[in-house]
Design a protein around this motif. Sequence first.
Motif, mmCIF file in Angstrom:
data_model
loop_
_atom_site.group_PDB
_atom_site.id
_atom_site.type_symbol
_atom_site.label_atom_id
_atom_site.label_comp_id
_atom_site.label_asym_id
_atom_site.label_seq_id
_atom_site.Cartn_x
_atom_site.Cartn_y
_atom_site.Cartn_z
ATOM 1 N N TYR A 159 0.605 -1.215 0.074
ATOM 2 C CA TYR A 159 0.149 0.149 0.027
ATOM 3 C C TYR A 159 0.896 1.227 -0.043
ATOM 4 O O TYR A 159 2.049 1.195 0.253
ATOM 5 N N ILE A 160 -0.018 2.424 -0.420
ATOM 6 C CA ILE A 160 0.741 3.668 -0.159
ATOM 7 C C ILE A 160 -0.146 4.523 0.424
ATOM 8 O O ILE A 160 -1.393 4.351 0.307
ATOM 9 N N THR A 161 0.447 5.408 1.315
ATOM 10 C CA THR A 161 -0.775 6.336 2.074
ATOM 11 C C THR A 161 -1.466 7.149 1.198
ATOM 12 O O THR A 161 -2.640 7.487 1.475
ATOM 13 N N ASN A 162 -1.089 7.775 0.349
ATOM 14 C CA ASN A 162 -2.015 8.723 -0.669
ATOM 15 C C ASN A 162 -1.379 8.839 -1.957
ATOM 16 O O ASN A 162 -0.126 8.354 -2.119
ATOM 17 N N VAL A 163 -1.914 9.696 -2.834
ATOM 18 C CA VAL A 163 -1.496 9.389 -4.397
ATOM 19 C C VAL A 163 -1.038 10.905 -4.753
ATOM 20 O O VAL A 163 -1.339 11.561 -5.908
ATOM 21 N N THR A 164 -0.440 11.672 -3.681
ATOM 22 C CA THR A 164 -0.362 13.026 -4.054
ATOM 23 C C THR A 164 0.998 13.429 -5.171
ATOM 24 O O THR A 164 1.205 14.553 -5.553
ATOM 25 N N ASP A 165 1.997 12.490 -4.952
ATOM 26 C CA ASP A 165 3.138 12.519 -5.958
ATOM 27 C C ASP A 165 2.931 11.740 -7.309
ATOM 28 O O ASP A 165 2.838 10.715 -7.278
ATOM 29 N N PRO A 166 2.896 12.689 -8.308
ATOM 30 C CA PRO A 166 2.819 11.852 -9.583
ATOM 31 C C PRO A 166 4.000 10.821 -10.086
ATOM 32 O O PRO A 166 3.526 10.114 -10.729
ATOM 33 N N ARG A 167 4.869 10.818 -9.373
ATOM 34 C CA ARG A 167 5.933 9.984 -9.501
ATOM 35 C C ARG A 167 5.451 8.598 -9.170
ATOM 36 O O ARG A 167 6.026 7.737 -9.643
ATOM 37 N N ASP A 168 4.607 8.372 -8.205
ATOM 38 C CA ASP A 168 4.083 7.402 -7.752
ATOM 39 C C ASP A 168 2.821 6.619 -8.490
ATOM 40 O O ASP A 168 2.436 5.478 -8.444
ATOM 41 N N HIS A 169 2.303 7.637 -9.504
ATOM 42 C CA HIS A 169 1.041 7.088 -10.068
ATOM 43 C C HIS A 169 1.167 5.971 -10.921
ATOM 44 O O HIS A 169 0.322 5.145 -11.141
ATOM 45 N N GLU A 170 2.435 5.635 -11.610
ATOM 46 C CA GLU A 170 2.759 4.470 -12.320
ATOM 47 C C GLU A 170 2.480 3.323 -11.858
ATOM 48 O O GLU A 170 2.128 2.408 -12.293
ATOM 49 N N TYR A 171 2.617 3.266 -10.372
ATOM 50 C CA TYR A 171 2.816 2.168 -9.509
ATOM 51 C C TYR A 171 1.483 1.768 -8.588
ATOM 52 O O TYR A 171 1.280 0.821 -7.908
ATOM 53 N N ILE A 172 0.390 2.648 -8.976
ATOM 54 C CA ILE A 172 -0.830 2.744 -7.827
ATOM 55 C C ILE A 172 -1.821 1.843 -8.651
ATOM 56 O O ILE A 172 -1.996 2.147 -9.729
ATOM 57 N N GLN A 173 -2.637 1.019 -8.025
ATOM 58 C CA GLN A 173 -3.411 0.070 -8.427
ATOM 59 C C GLN A 173 -5.065 0.216 -8.048
ATOM 60 O O GLN A 173 -5.206 0.842 -7.196
ATOM 61 N N GLY A 174 -5.652 0.060 -8.851
ATOM 62 C CA GLY A 174 -7.086 0.333 -8.966
ATOM 63 C C GLY A 174 -7.872 -0.676 -9.498
ATOM 64 O O GLY A 174 -7.314 -1.731 -10.075
ATOM 65 N N ALA A 175 -9.367 -0.755 -9.528
ATOM 66 C CA ALA A 175 -10.106 -1.682 -10.047
ATOM 67 C C ALA A 175 -10.229 -1.386 -11.464
ATOM 68 O O ALA A 175 -10.416 -0.275 -11.720
ATOM 69 N N THR A 176 -10.431 -2.445 -12.141
ATOM 70 C CA THR A 176 -10.535 -2.191 -13.484
ATOM 71 C C THR A 176 -12.039 -2.666 -14.009
ATOM 72 O O THR A 176 -12.394 -2.563 -15.418
ATOM 73 N N VAL A 177 -12.782 -2.788 -13.263
ATOM 74 C CA VAL A 177 -14.203 -3.282 -13.396
ATOM 75 C C VAL A 177 -14.959 -2.445 -12.482
ATOM 76 O O VAL A 177 -14.689 -2.306 -11.427
ATOM 77 N N PRO A 178 -16.302 -1.985 -12.809
ATOM 78 C CA PRO A 178 -17.149 -1.496 -11.742
ATOM 79 C C PRO A 178 -17.658 -2.429 -10.746
ATOM 80 O O PRO A 178 -17.961 -3.457 -11.172
ATOM 81 N N ILE A 179 -17.222 -2.108 -9.554
ATOM 82 C CA ILE A 179 -17.543 -2.902 -8.671
ATOM 83 C C ILE A 179 -17.653 -2.364 -7.097
ATOM 84 O O ILE A 179 -17.187 -1.072 -7.048
ATOM 85 N N GLU A 180 -18.303 -3.023 -6.151
ATOM 86 C CA GLU A 180 -18.330 -2.210 -4.934
ATOM 87 C C GLU A 180 -17.144 -2.215 -4.343
ATOM 88 O O GLU A 180 -16.227 -2.608 -4.414
#
Length: 518
Positions: A253-274
């Motif tokens: 995990y990472i605490t927040n997404v404030t630094d654009p240099r981290d955006h390449e490695y942050i993961q998210g859902a790729t389908v609509p889901i709860e």
Amino acid sequence: MPRVARSVDEEEEAFNACIQRIEEWWRSPKQAHLKRPYTAARVAGLRSNLEQKYASSDMAEKLWKQMHEHDAKGTHEMTFGTTDPIIASQIAKYSQTLYVSGSLCNSSETYEPGADHADYPWDTVPKVVEKLFRGQQWQDQRQRHYRMLHSKEERAKMDEWDYLTPIIADGDMGFGGLTSTVKLTKLFVESGVAMFHLDDLAIGCKKFTTGEGRTVIPLSEYEDRLIAARLQIDIMGAETLLCGRCDIDDSEYITNVTDPRDHEYIQGATVPIESLEKVLRAASAAGKSVLSARKQWISDSGLSTFDEAVQKVANETEFAAYKAKLGEQTVPIEQRRVIAEATVSKPVFFDWDLARIRGGQYFYKTCVKAMIERAVAVAPLTDVTWGRMDAPKWEKIEKFHQGMRAIIPDRLFLFGYTGQYDYAKAGFTEEMVKNMGVEMAKMGVVWQVQPVWAAQGMNMVVDEFAKMWAEEGIAAYVEKVQKPALAMSPNPDGFGKTSYRGAHFADGLYDAIVSRDY
């Protein structure tokens, strides 16, 4: 209180002279590789009028020389961790340095012992360093006095140990805000430490046993943490070495997404889901396994980075065009979305907020590339680099250290061996394990440590002795411990000998007090 008896012009002259001394110091061979994001004037303005010299500087210069000699020869230092001055005195006979592990301090040096969660008082490790350093000074002083009781011919037959071995200490994540890191640094310098390391883990999120990975902080926050430490070292005018330890390997995990240099490695859902947080809350309320629910959600959500989400819906030509437009520069998520819309025919669903956990952290995908980028970014603030790896996989070790040196050719590294890693299962032959330290030294890994020996090794030794003592008593002690200790020759000043315990030293102090040299 008395007023300062000097004019403003004299004050200005003294201040400018201080700035000049700092700038000259920063041009010295040991300091020139560092790049500060602040001026010498800023440092001078934060200093006290009473400038001091610290033993930490002497020990740091000693360590700096040792590491560079190892690098030039292709050799490496091997040491292990302790919190005990007596053990430290014996380590000095075989190793050039000592290591003070925060984990060990938390289990043996705190009012309320605990696991490796960095939840102990912030001054714990510096106090242990000070205890060890005072012990080293005492051993050195005792040895010097004892030797000088003998003639040159007699001293030539004695062993002489360098008890003043530089101490490397675990600063964990700085213990709070930036002012806490400043205070921790100050205490480290005052304690006599040669070098300490700060990592990029999040305060309060260092956990190993929950079935989840650890949490890192944004790169910008990590930089600020190291700047705070570097600034305090500069304020004190110390040579103390600062190691940047990158702990993102196997973090989740990472605490927040404030630094654009981290955006390449942050993961998210790729389908609509709860959202994951709602799913876990529902599982907990229903009395179901939260870890099982988490595992299922990760599978159902198609958890991935944005680039991976693009690759899932794009054809080969589209994805190549997308990657080409990204280039090598830092591209924030907003711009990544724009590039995807321009190069990919199908819509890309990606929502990193759906993947946030109860504490608000985002999923983060670790890889060697991310490790290298972080380590390179903070290298100008630090003297050496430690890429912490939970499991020393040789391919990853090579890729990280060689990748760093391709960018910073003269970079020096630290490395810590894990205590329960199954080398054979990971494909290591006995020969590979035997030569591992030597091969890493060729890549600049000049300092290598087994941090958990103090738990594994010391427990084993005490277990063996306790068993012997309980079963065989004093006879076994005399035969297996006392006789070998007292029979060691030439005199090693060891174990139960009067000289080792400092009795001759105490007699010397008494004699100097009650006697008169005239």
